[in-house]
Write a protein that holds these residues in place. Structure first.
Motif, mmCIF file in Angstrom:
data_model
loop_
_atom_site.group_PDB
_atom_site.id
_atom_site.type_symbol
_atom_site.label_atom_id
_atom_site.label_comp_id
_atom_site.label_asym_id
_atom_site.label_seq_id
_atom_site.Cartn_x
_atom_site.Cartn_y
_atom_site.Cartn_z
ATOM 1 N N ARG A 59 -3.200 21.236 0.041
ATOM 2 C CA ARG A 59 -4.604 21.016 -0.328
ATOM 3 C C ARG A 59 -4.808 19.592 -0.862
ATOM 4 O O ARG A 59 -5.758 18.900 -0.477
ATOM 5 C CB ARG A 59 -5.030 22.037 -1.379
ATOM 6 C CG ARG A 59 -5.351 23.442 -0.850
ATOM 7 C CD ARG A 59 -5.761 24.337 -2.004
ATOM 8 N NE ARG A 59 -6.134 25.673 -1.625
ATOM 9 C CZ ARG A 59 -7.382 26.096 -1.433
ATOM 10 N NH1 ARG A 59 -8.397 25.248 -1.568
ATOM 11 N NH2 ARG A 59 -7.630 27.345 -1.117
ATOM 12 N N ARG A 60 -3.932 19.180 -1.746
ATOM 13 C CA ARG A 60 -4.065 17.824 -2.288
ATOM 14 C C ARG A 60 -3.878 16.783 -1.190
ATOM 15 O O ARG A 60 -4.638 15.798 -1.117
ATOM 16 C CB ARG A 60 -3.048 17.588 -3.409
ATOM 17 C CG ARG A 60 -3.117 16.180 -3.973
ATOM 18 C CD ARG A 60 -2.186 15.955 -5.140
ATOM 19 N NE ARG A 60 -2.618 16.698 -6.319
ATOM 20 C CZ ARG A 60 -2.240 16.372 -7.560
ATOM 21 N NH1 ARG A 60 -1.455 15.322 -7.775
ATOM 22 N NH2 ARG A 60 -2.639 17.109 -8.591
ATOM 23 N N LEU A 61 -2.877 17.004 -0.354
ATOM 24 C CA LEU A 61 -2.629 16.066 0.742
ATOM 25 C C LEU A 61 -3.827 16.012 1.678
ATOM 26 O O LEU A 61 -4.231 14.934 2.139
ATOM 27 C CB LEU A 61 -1.367 16.474 1.500
ATOM 28 C CG LEU A 61 -0.936 15.584 2.672
ATOM 29 C CD1 LEU A 61 -0.718 14.147 2.216
ATOM 30 C CD2 LEU A 61 0.343 16.142 3.316
ATOM 31 N N GLY A 62 -4.438 17.165 1.980
ATOM 32 C CA GLY A 62 -5.612 17.183 2.842
ATOM 33 C C GLY A 62 -6.762 16.374 2.272
ATOM 34 O O GLY A 62 -7.434 15.611 2.996
ATOM 35 N N ASN A 63 -7.010 16.521 0.991
ATOM 36 C CA ASN A 63 -8.077 15.741 0.344
ATOM 37 C C ASN A 63 -7.790 14.249 0.398
ATOM 38 O O ASN A 63 -8.692 13.437 0.652
ATOM 39 C CB ASN A 63 -8.243 16.196 -1.115
ATOM 40 C CG ASN A 63 -9.076 17.456 -1.237
ATOM 41 O OD1 ASN A 63 -10.187 17.537 -0.727
ATOM 42 N ND2 ASN A 63 -8.541 18.459 -1.921
ATOM 43 N N ARG A 64 -6.544 13.894 0.183
ATOM 44 C CA ARG A 64 -6.181 12.469 0.225
ATOM 45 C C ARG A 64 -6.281 11.928 1.649
ATOM 46 O O ARG A 64 -6.681 10.777 1.864
ATOM 47 C CB ARG A 64 -4.761 12.300 -0.324
ATOM 48 C CG ARG A 64 -4.592 12.741 -1.767
ATOM 49 C CD ARG A 64 -5.141 11.722 -2.745
ATOM 50 N NE ARG A 64 -4.306 10.536 -2.763
ATOM 51 C CZ ARG A 64 -3.179 10.425 -3.466
ATOM 52 N NH1 ARG A 64 -2.765 11.444 -4.226
ATOM 53 N NH2 ARG A 64 -2.485 9.312 -3.440
ATOM 54 N N MET A 65 -5.915 12.758 2.624
ATOM 55 C CA MET A 65 -6.042 12.343 4.019
ATOM 56 C C MET A 65 -7.502 12.101 4.391
ATOM 57 O O MET A 65 -7.841 11.142 5.099
ATOM 58 C CB MET A 65 -5.451 13.411 4.946
ATOM 59 C CG MET A 65 -3.945 13.481 4.974
ATOM 60 S SD MET A 65 -3.407 14.851 6.048
ATOM 61 C CE MET A 65 -1.648 14.562 6.116
ATOM 62 N N ALA A 66 -8.379 13.002 3.948
ATOM 63 C CA ALA A 66 -9.798 12.856 4.256
ATOM 64 C C ALA A 66 -10.342 11.556 3.684
ATOM 65 O O ALA A 66 -11.107 10.833 4.344
ATOM 66 C CB ALA A 66 -10.569 14.053 3.710
ATOM 67 N N GLU A 67 -9.937 11.225 2.459
ATOM 68 C CA GLU A 67 -10.397 9.979 1.836
ATOM 69 C C GLU A 67 -9.865 8.766 2.585
ATOM 70 O O GLU A 67 -10.589 7.791 2.811
ATOM 71 C CB GLU A 67 -9.949 9.936 0.378
ATOM 72 C CG GLU A 67 -10.371 8.682 -0.369
ATOM 73 C CD GLU A 67 -11.875 8.471 -0.380
ATOM 74 O OE1 GLU A 67 -12.303 7.291 -0.394
ATOM 75 O OE2 GLU A 67 -12.623 9.470 -0.383
ATOM 76 N N MET A 68 -8.610 8.816 2.992
ATOM 77 C CA MET A 68 -8.029 7.695 3.743
ATOM 78 C C MET A 68 -8.718 7.528 5.093
ATOM 79 O O MET A 68 -8.988 6.399 5.540
ATOM 80 C CB MET A 68 -6.528 7.923 3.939
ATOM 81 C CG MET A 68 -5.839 6.834 4.733
ATOM 82 S SD MET A 68 -4.040 6.994 4.716
ATOM 83 C CE MET A 68 -3.669 6.324 3.086
ATOM 84 N N THR A 69 -9.014 8.642 5.750
ATOM 85 C CA THR A 69 -9.714 8.583 7.044
ATOM 86 C C THR A 69 -11.110 8.003 6.856
ATOM 87 O O THR A 69 -11.582 7.211 7.680
ATOM 88 C CB THR A 69 -9.797 9.991 7.664
ATOM 89 O OG1 THR A 69 -8.486 10.537 7.769
ATOM 90 C CG2 THR A 69 -10.438 9.943 9.045
#
Length: 450
Positions: free
Chosen positions: A81-91
């Motif tokens: 979940r945390r990784l997904g949120n960080r990925m979305a921000e990076m994208t």
């Protein structure tokens, strides 16, 4: 060279859905009781200044992608979940424009670095596997391909040629693919209908005698009930891989029950895939298993279409697990092992004769690995991750567009049917099984087809 079809990311939104399972599902020695969907919406702009949105969804299958004796189920889910949120921000912050595959190749490297940051922040006892990072990134990948097609007014599978891609396949794979594009390895129209592989989980009752108390929710509960209701002709059998007698008995029992149900329908031909979820200690276990099945139930043996990842996923650490002898008997496909082109080449050296594509590993990577497998004459299948709703439409579309894939896996209708609500009404031919098949011919719309 830039293309007018290239996309630039304008906005990214992320959300999560939790869905309980109807019944527990056991695989790889782990029992799961619910799923978490990660949903991504991406707004993009193409070279002509047009804007549109795309959508991607996928279960965060941590039990499968992040197995660990030292990181708990809840800890690995929290990490995803945390990784997904960080990925979305990076994208969201990406300023480059290009084809979705080029964008994802760039993002994947960054996502792998993000995974290292997250595991350190959470002080995880084991590192986040690359496979887990791919699964977490897959909704972003899907949303990019969906948005690319929609903003350009085409089905995404029609944007895989030199008119839309800046690079040929040699850029992503090797010189064997010089001058070739993904359009060569995908179909311009989806297959009209495809057989469905129904899962027979290790905990699933085969007959009424195996049920202590029925659920009575209107859905089938035994194997004959499922076969009768859906006209099934393809069954995927989950096995333990560490109990030879149980595994042999399970296949023989499934075949005995299925044979009775098929005889009642007047059906003579059906198929099995066998999934050990990498639990076999070595290839000798698999060879012994196949020999015993052939001896005890020749009919069951003849119905085995292929075998999934029998031994450990880390191919480099287990080079002794060569599959040449087993693959001579039936196709043996890599699943958990496959996370890049290098792993595919290594698997070929070790005797694997097939490749399992999964939408949960990413649309871009699945297309590239599908091309490589076809080029090298390998058996191909598309497998499931209990994908409901949009994630199942995505998986079905992949299976329907890769020419040599002959069937679709889909078990959310068994274990997580409530997550199909809404989607099943919009795409009845995909979610309603008829004569053991699904109608994939409807997946022709812009984007990923749905």
């Amino acid at each position: 060279m830039s293309k007018q079809t290239d996309i630039r990311i304008c906005e990214v939104e992320i959300g999560f859905e939790d869905h309980p399972y109807r019944t527990p599902l056991k695989f790889g020695g782990v029992v799961t009781t619910h799923c978490v969907l990660m949903n991504i919406t991406i707004q993009v702009e193409n070279g002509e200044g047009k804007q549109s949105g795309g959508f991607g969804s996928m279960p965060l299958g941590n039990a499968w992608s992040f197995p660990s004796q030292r990181v708990s189920f809840n800890e690995s889910m929290a990490a995803m979940r945390r990784l997904g949120n960080r990925m979305a921000e990076m994208t969201r912050q990406l300023r480059d424009s290009g084809h979705p595959i080029d964008l994802m190749v760039d993002l994947e490297h960054r996502f792998l670095d993000l995974a290292v940051e997250v595991e350190k922040e959470l002080d995880l006892a084991d590192p986040i596997p690359k496979l887990c990072t791919l699964v977490t990134a897959s909704p972003i990948d899907a949303a990019l391909h969906d948005a690319f097609g929609k903003v350009n007014g085409i089905n995404s599978y029609d944007g895989l040629g030199s008119d839309c891609m800046a690079h040929d396949l040699a850029h992503y794979l090797n010189d064997d693919f010089r001058g070739e594009y993904l359009g060569r390895y995908t179909s311009r129209q989806p297959k009209p209908r495809m057989p469905l592989y129904h899962l027979v989980g290790a905990l699933d009752p085969l007959t009424a005698a195996d049920i202590d108390q029925r659920i009575d929710d209107g859905l089938p509960e035994t194997l004959p009930e499922w076969i009768s209701a859906d006209g099934l002709t393809h069954l995927k059998i989950k096995l333990n891989g560490d109990d030879l007698a149980w595994d042999v008995d399970r296949v023989c029992s499934v075949d005995r029950v299925a044979s009775g149900a098929q005889a009642a329908r007047g059906v003579e031909n059906w198929a099995y895939s066998l999934d050990f979820n990498e639990k076999c200690q070595n290839v000798d276990y698999l060879l012994d298993f196949l020999a015993r099945i052939q001896e005890k139930s020749p009919g069951a043996f003849e119905r085995v279409a292929y075998i999934e990842q029998p031994t450990a996923r880390d191919l480099k650490a287990n080079p002794e697990n060569k599959m040449h002898r087993a693959a001579h008997i039936r196709p043996v496909v890599i699943d958990e092992s496959l996370d890049d082109f290098e792993s595919l080449l290594l698997a070929r050296e070790l005797g694997y004769s097939g490749v399992a594509l999964k939408a949960c590993k990413g649309q871009s990577g699945s297309l590239l690995m599908g091309a490589a497998a076809q080029k090298y004459g390998m058996f191909l299948c598309v497998q499931d991750l209990t994908c409901p709703g949009a994630s199942f439409l995505h998986s079905a579309g992949l299976a329907a567009r890769v020419p040599t894939v002959t069937a679709i896996e889909g078990n959310a209708r068994q274990y997580c049917p409530e997550a199909n609500t809404g989607w099943a009404e919009r795409f009845p031919s995909i979610f309603q099984v008829q004569d053991g098949t699904l109608g994939t011919g409807c997946l022709t719309g812009d984007g990923l087809g749905h």
